[in-house]
Structures are given as C-alpha cells and as structure tokens.
Scaffold this active site. Structure first.
Site, PDB file in Angstrom:
ATOM      1  N   GLU A  70       0.690  -1.409   0.114  1.00  0.00           N
ATOM      2  CA  GLU A  70       0.024   0.167   0.444  1.00  0.00           C
ATOM      3  C   GLU A  70       0.785   0.893  -0.168  1.00  0.00           C
ATOM      4  O   GLU A  70       0.740   2.277  -0.775  1.00  0.00           O
ATOM      5  CB  GLU A  70      -0.874   0.156   1.419  1.00  0.00           C
ATOM      6  N   HIS A  89     -10.406  -4.852  10.031  1.00  0.00           N
ATOM      7  CA  HIS A  89     -11.292  -4.287   8.729  1.00  0.00           C
ATOM      8  C   HIS A  89     -12.119  -3.687   9.093  1.00  0.00           C
ATOM      9  O   HIS A  89     -13.326  -3.158   8.149  1.00  0.00           O
ATOM     10  CB  HIS A  89     -11.680  -5.718   8.284  1.00  0.00           C
TER      11      HIS A  89
END
Lengths: 326, 337
Positions: free
Chosen positions: A60, A129
């Site tokens: 990322e 998450h």
C-alpha cells in the site's frame, strides 16, 4: 435519470474520466483482472488495458507513492485502497508526501491524486477490517476529504476529485456499495466542498457524514411520526468543513446532534461541536450530543459488534435528549 | 571528454564544496536554521551521474542532502541558497528549507526528509514517463540507509514488474545517520540486495568522477533504452557529520583521514594536472572565482532577498485558484437519497 447502485456510480465516474483524459489511470489491489473487491472498477481492465487499470502488489505505501510520483509529472491517478485499515500503511506517502509537497515546494509541485477507500464497519469483519479513521485524514492540512453518502455524490464527487488539482481522499463505506439512488444520465459534477441539507426541519439538527447520514434520516422519520421536525445535514466534506451551513442550521433549530460511526475521542463530532461553539454558541438551547462508537476495537461477535456501533435508535435517543424529551 | 568540459567539471565540484562550506558558515551565524546536511566528500557522485544524464529532461529526486543535486540538475544556485535562508526568492519560496529544494522547471522534483520515501515517488515519475511515451527517465539518489525501508523492497518489486524507466543511485557513504553499515544491513554490498528483484545492478568507486560517469552512462543507456530499472551503487564518504548537530563520535579519525586522501576533488584535480589540462595556477584562479561568485552573487542574493509575507502563511496549502466547477459552492435543494 436512472437509479443505480453506489458501486455502479463509482464505476461510471471512472469510465467517464478515463475516457476524458488519457492521463487518468486507476491503481490498486485486485482492481483490474479481478474487477475490484466492490466491483467499482469492473470491466474497465478489458476496456482500458493493463497500463491504465493497474493491478498492484499488496504494497500500500509504495503503490500509493507511485501514484503520487506519477501525479507530480502530470498524471491523474485514482488509487484504491481496499480498506481504510490498510491505508494506515500508506500514511507516509499520503500524509508526509501528498499532503505536504505542494506547500513545501512553495506551490510549484502539486499532487492531484484521488485515494478512494471504504471506511466503515460491515458485518463481523472484526477489528482490523472495521476502522473508520476519517478523523485522521480530516486533521491533515493539504488534503481534501469527502464522504459521499449515496450514488450521486459517489459519482459526481469522484469526477470532481479527478479534475481537482489537490490530493483528495474519498471515504466510502462497505455497507453502501449496493445502496441505490438516482444519478442523472448526463455528465454531472458534484462539488468537493459544502454541506448539504438533506431534510429540512425546524426543531433539531441531525448532523452526519458518509453512512451516518442514513442513520440521521431514519431517526428523522421516526421523529416526524412523533411530531418533531428534524433537519438532517450531510457534511459531505470533512476537510474543509462547511462552517456556514452548520451555523445556519443550528441558528434555526437551536439544537444539534452529531452522529459518527467512529469513536468519539478527537473525532468528527468533537470537531463539529467546536465549530458550533465558535460559530453560534448563543444560538444553542441545549448542549449538543454526540452519537458514536464504543471506545473499543470493533469486536467480531455479532451482538458485541452491534453494541459497539451506533444505529438510528441511538440518534433518535440523542435527539430526544437535546429536546428534553427524556 | 574534452579539456574544457573537464575544467568545467572540476570547477563545478569546487563550487559545490565551497557552496556547502559557505552554507555551514551561514548556519553558524544563524542565518540558516533547521537541519543542514552537507554533501562535502560525495560530490563526484551527483556531479558525475547528472553530467551524463539529460538534466532538465530527466526527472531527478533525492533525500534531504539535496543542495548539490538540485544545482547540478539545473536549479539556480542563488535560489537554492535563498531557500536555505528561508527567503521568498528561494527554490521553494522559503517554505521548504534545506531538505526540501524543488525546481520543477528543470524536473528536479524535490528533496525529502523521510528516508526511503523518494523510492516510490521516483517510480511514479518513471511511470508517467513511460505512460507519455517520452524517452525521459527518473533518477533517484538515496543513501545506503534508505535501503532498509520497506519502500526499497516494495518499489524495486513494482519497478521491475512494470519495467519502469528509473535509475536508482545508491550513495553508499557507510553510515545510516550514525550507525555503520555492518550494524544496520545484513548484506553490506547494497547492489547485491537488488538481485532478489531481477534488476541489474553494479558497484563502483564513487570518489572518481570518471568512473562515476562511465558507470552511470551505461546504466542510463540501459534505462533509457526501455530495458527497465537499474540500480547503481557508488562507494563514497561524507566528510562532515550527518547534520550540523552530529559530533561524528561513531567513526574513527583514522577512517576519516583515509577517506580524505580519496577526496573526489583532489583525485580529479591531480588527474587533470597530470594530463596537463590544468595547472595549480588555474586551480587557484578557479577557487578565487568560485568564492567570488558565491560571496558576491549567491550569498548576496540570498541576504538581500525578502522574507515571505506572514499574510501568505496559508498560501500553497491547496490549489490557490481552484475551479468552482469541482470545488463548489454547493447549490442547496438538490436533494437525493
């Protein structure tokens, strides 16, 4: 005017902007061949090819940095990060680079990237998450942060974000991708600034952003059944905040509830209450109330998760509290 | 290379050394603030690599030890010094300082303080070059310490995967701030670490500008031909501490002395003297003209330039003239679900 899903609105914005400008590219994990975790880029790999719909490795920070570097040389990358939790890995390039390069170069280099990411709780995705983190981006000068609540803004704000010369963070929501709404058939841009009065009312202002606007709308419907007229304000942009629209609404209703899906500490609600205090303290009839998540990492267990995350009844209860009805 | 270019290169390296020394003096006089990282001792690397690159055409990016890279890339030395002084006429309008010199007019895309952050930015610049189909390349200068960041591995992987036209120049000066390479890198030869990503790499003497130019020339030809990234490592040594607050306590006087004998200016000057390209008298004249230029043109410009206006504090944070079509205001009453 067609009714389309949130994910279809994002896909359409990508498609139109990719067609409009060859400098627009999309990059992210699984967005190409796999079509995107939330289908937001489905079919675009086939249409625009691997050079413009770039499947990235799971890196990322660096793929975001590559997008930023490309933007410094005139490209317009739309960077998808699969979950806002993973965006924590990209904070160096987003906050130390994208947000600061324009300023520290004396306005000579800009970073017109768009970073899209879902930030919210869905169903039992557990702590890693389910973070929301909008508050982290909204506190960073040099960024624009927007939170489309439905398909029209999801479509029109992404288009504006691609055209805008600043780095724009778009925070979506796992639970909204299948939400449907009307979007004009003709090309439409929605501004990146400005709160929107979504429901006009006179007795209390319910302030939300992203998914929490829907909690406010559901609470407003219940309040209406009780003869209470609630105004619902969608912040739309968390950076910059539209102080005028907040002030005008609170000056009218004299009462405010702020609903956020995130934890309260140093959060969106704290910031909005500060704005209210600074802009229209003397207009208040009661202290504002925050509706927010429990101060814990989001639990996996279904009942615990439900207890941790605010719902429409929590907004309703908060509204009744500021109205002195409890 | 002909004699006049050789003379020019020698003068350039002398200029960079004196520029850094003069900024050190200004720092001691508190005319320059913040952190100041000097390049003295490493001049042959940036000068040699950028001599054989196409400055103004290729993109150049680096870390915080960036004054010389910026000037050699084409940024006016006056503006670089004015930036160190924090003046409005500086390369970054006084907003960046020593560590953040930018000059996009010559594609010098900045100095960065986050170690390893320029890796992905460089690959992104290269991605743009490839996408536009130009023969530009991106050149990323970083120290050996940067190779211990995740961005090194992540970026090398993507640069190789996507065959990006990027040259990574590793200036191995043996110290990551104050920690010697054997104590921070499991593999001390940095060029060997790159083979995991199937990127060609090599290691060279960074003190001899002729060696640097020859090696960089080959590497740049590889990258410009569209054959993907290249990683080139130059062994070098900074003669001063990491920054101004550095006592240099972590390295021995003996080691410093050995490297001073391999001073890049000295090596090149001796060679040019032997080849009868320059005489001691020429070098003395160069020194004099460099000092004169620095004092009477560059430092004077910096000192006489205006400070940024406090009223402009918020300028440059976002686009100062945004298009209302994308920004707003929002017309109320356009309700939707």
């Amino acid at each position: 005017m067609a009714e389309i899903a949130y994910w279809e609105a994002i896909r359409r914005a990508h498609d139109e902007e990719l067609a409009h400008d060859r400098m627009v590219i999309a990059m992210g994990e699984d967005i190409g061949v796999a079509g995107g975790t939330y289908k937001a880029t489905s079919g675009l790999y086939q249409k625009y090819g691997a050079e413009r719909i770039i499947d990235t490795p799971i890196s990322e920070n660096s793929y975001t940095g590559i997008g930023i570097g490309a933007s410094m040389a005139g490209m317009r990358p739309i960077i998808e990060i699969m979950s806002i939790n993973f965006a924590l890995l990209a904070l160096d390039t987003l906050i130390n680079a994208a947000a600061k390069i324009r300023y520290m170069s004396g306005g000579r280099v800009s970073c017109p990237i768009v970073m899209r990411t879902p930030g919210g709780t869905a169903h039992q995705l557990a702590a890693q998450h389910s973070a929301r983190l909008a508050r982290m981006f909204m506190s960073t000068p040099g960024l624009r942060v927007v939170t489309p609540r439905g398909p029209l803004d999801a479509y029109g704000m992404l288009k504006s974000a691609v055209r805008c010369n600043d780095p724009v963070i778009i925070i979506e929501h796992e639970s909204m991708y299948n939400m449907r709404g009307e979007v004009p058939d003709t090309e439409t841009f929605r501004p990146l600034e400005g709160a929107e009065i979504v429901r006009v009312g006179t007795d209390v202002t319910l302030i939300g952003y992203n998914y929490s606007v829907h909690l406010c709308l559901a609470a407003a419907a219940k309040l209406a059944a009780m003869g209470i007229s609630a105004e619902v304000l969608d912040l739309r942009a968390l950076r910059p905040i539209d102080r005028d629209t907040i002030r005008r609404s609170v000056e009218k209703t004299h009462k405010a509830v702020i609903a956020e899906e995130d934890e309260a500490t140093v959060g969106v609600g704290s910031e909005i209450i500060s704005v209210i205090m600074e802009e229209c303290f003397f207009a208040l009839d009661a202290q504002p109330v925050r509706v927010h998540a429990a101060d814990v990492p989001v639990p996996y267990n279904h009942e615990l998760e439900k207890a941790a995350i605010p719902n429409a009844d929590d907004v309703l209860a908060a509204a009744l509290k500021v109205l002195g009805r409890v | 290379m002909n004699a006049s270019d050789q003379k020019r290169l020698l003068r350039e390296m002398i200029f960079y050394r004196r520029f850094e020394e003069r900024s050190f003096e200004a720092y001691m006089e508190r005319k320059i603030g913040g952190f100041l990282h000097l390049y003295s001792g490493q001049e042959a690397v940036a000068t040699g690599v950028l001599e054989v690159a196409r400055c103004g055409h290729d993109y150049v990016i680096t870390g915080y030890r960036d004054h010389v890279h910026a000037i050699k890339a084409g940024a006016p030395a006056r503006e670089v010094m004015a930036e160190l002084y924090g003046k409005e006429t500086g390369s970054s309008r006084g907003r960046g300082g020593s560590m953040h010199i930018f000059d996009p007019t010559v594609n010098f895309m900045g100095g960065y303080a986050l170690v390893g952050q320029p890796f992905p930015l460089a690959a992104g610049l290269a991605l743009a070059c490839k996408h536009k189909g130009t023969d530009q390349i991106a050149i990323c200068f970083l120290g050996d310490g940067a190779n211990n960041q995740g961005t090194f591995h992540e970026t090398l992987n993507m640069a190789a995967l996507w065959k990006l036209p990027v040259l990574f120049v590793c200036e191995n000066n043996l110290y990551a701030i104050g920690t010697r390479i054997e104590r921070s890198s499991a593999v001390t030869d940095q060029y060997k670490r790159v083979c995991a990503y199937n990127i060609p790499s090599s290691q060279h003497d960074g003190q001899d500008i002729d060696v640097v130019m020859a090696a960089a020339g080959d590497a740049i030809a590889h990258v410009r031909a569209g054959r993907g990234p290249y990683f080139i490592e130059f062994m070098t040594y900074r003669q001063r501490g990491h920054s101004m607050s550095d006592s240099n306590a972590y390295r021995s006087k003996d080691e410093e002395r050995q490297w001073l004998e391999r001073d890049p200016l000295k090596i090149y000057a001796e060679r040019l003297k032997k080849a009868k390209v320059v005489t001691d008298k020429d070098i003395a004249a160069m020194e004099k003209s460099v000092l004169n230029e620095i004092e009477n043109d560059i430092v004077r410009f910096a000192e006489e330039s205006p400070e940024p206006r406090v009223e402009d504090l918020n300028k440059y944070c976002l686009d100062d003239q945004p298009d209302p079509r994308w920004i707003g205001p929002l017309a109320q009453g356009e309700q939707h679900g």
